[in-house]
Scaffold this active site. Structure first.
Site, short mmCIF file in Angstrom:
data_model
loop_
_atom_site.label_atom_id
_atom_site.label_comp_id
_atom_site.label_asym_id
_atom_site.label_seq_id
_atom_site.Cartn_x
_atom_site.Cartn_y
_atom_site.Cartn_z
N CYS A 105 0.84 -1.21 0.00
CA CYS A 105 0.00 0.00 0.00
C CYS A 105 0.87 1.25 0.00
O CYS A 105 1.58 1.52 0.98
CB CYS A 105 -0.93 -0.03 1.20
SG CYS A 105 -1.91 1.48 1.42
N CYS A 108 -0.12 3.73 2.75
CA CYS A 108 0.34 3.27 4.07
C CYS A 108 1.82 3.62 4.27
O CYS A 108 2.22 4.07 5.35
CB CYS A 108 0.14 1.76 4.20
SG CYS A 108 -1.56 1.20 4.00
#
Length: 238
Positions: A105, A108
């Site tokens: 991600c 993230c």
């Protein structure tokens, strides 16, 4: 570093000075490596001639994974539902921030340094890192459908907030920390998670299985029934 080379030597045919051909002449090979370089030098000798060949070698690097960089002591990795329940129970009245992330991600990864910074500035909070790919059943039970996602827990109040955040919504994460990380007295033990009613903290499970050391004693008493008294007794634990 050892490098396997095929013994090859070059000889010249008469009248063809610029066109070498293969020969079965024995050769000697010497290999030297330089730790700081990315190649090795191979020296081959045969028929009075010497040539040098550079062989590229793979660089040995140990890259630190981004979700493990610069983590302070109050950041913990969660690998199972039991660890998650135990960590919430051990935190007591401390504010617990659960960071749901995935290694692939990009959002993230971009937000992670800010999460580390929040943990460093607030040593009294606990940050739990939950890898989505390693804990898919647990994340599904908790309703995680977008990453990165955050849960806030605190003692007897249980779950306080749940929301998604990113670099563009960093203020939302910082505001939640300032709102929920206020000083307060203990309000009791953390409640059981509704998503995992069958999972109890490990310490509570140990105490439940321990044999009791208290004695059971008999208590005699009398009960008046109209004009008579009836002698009765019961058993109680000291």
């Amino acid at each position: 570093m050892a490098i396997a080379t095929r013994p090859v030597a070059w000889t010249h045919r008469k009248g063809m000075k610029d066109k070498p051909r293969r020969s079965s002449t024995c050769t000697t090979t010497t290999t030297t490596t330089t730790p700081s370089s990315s190649y090795a030098s191979v020296w081959t000798k045969g028929n009075g001639r010497t040539r040098q060949t550079h062989v590229v070698r793979a660089r040995e690097t140990t890259r630190e994974r981004w979700w493990e960089k610069n983590c302070p002591p109050n950041m913990k990795d969660i690998h199972s539902t039991q660890e998650f329940v135990d960590a919430l129970a051990e935190a007591g009245e401390k504010l617990v921030i659960v960071d749901f992330f995935a290694t692939w991600c990009g959002a993230c990864r971009a937000l992670f340094p800010k999460v580390v910074e929040i943990a460093e500035k607030n040593e009294d909070i606990v940050v739990l890192k939950v890898n989505f790919d390693e804990n898919k059943p647990m994340c599904k039970s908790l309703g995680i459908k977008v990453l990165p996602f955050f849960h806030f827990y605190r003692g007897a109040s249980g779950k306080l907030a749940a929301f998604s955040a990113s670099m563009s919504k960093l203020k939302r994460l910082e505001d939640a920390v300032s709102i929920h990380n206020t000083a307060r007295c203990s309000l009791g033990p953390p409640p059981a998670l509704q998503e995992f009613p069958d999972v109890a903290p490990a310490k509570e499970a140990e105490h439940a299985n321990e044999p009791s050391t208290k004695r059971i004693v008999r208590v005699d008493y009398a009960v008046q029934m109209e004009r008579t008294w009836l002698a009765k007794h019961t058993w109680v634990r000291e």
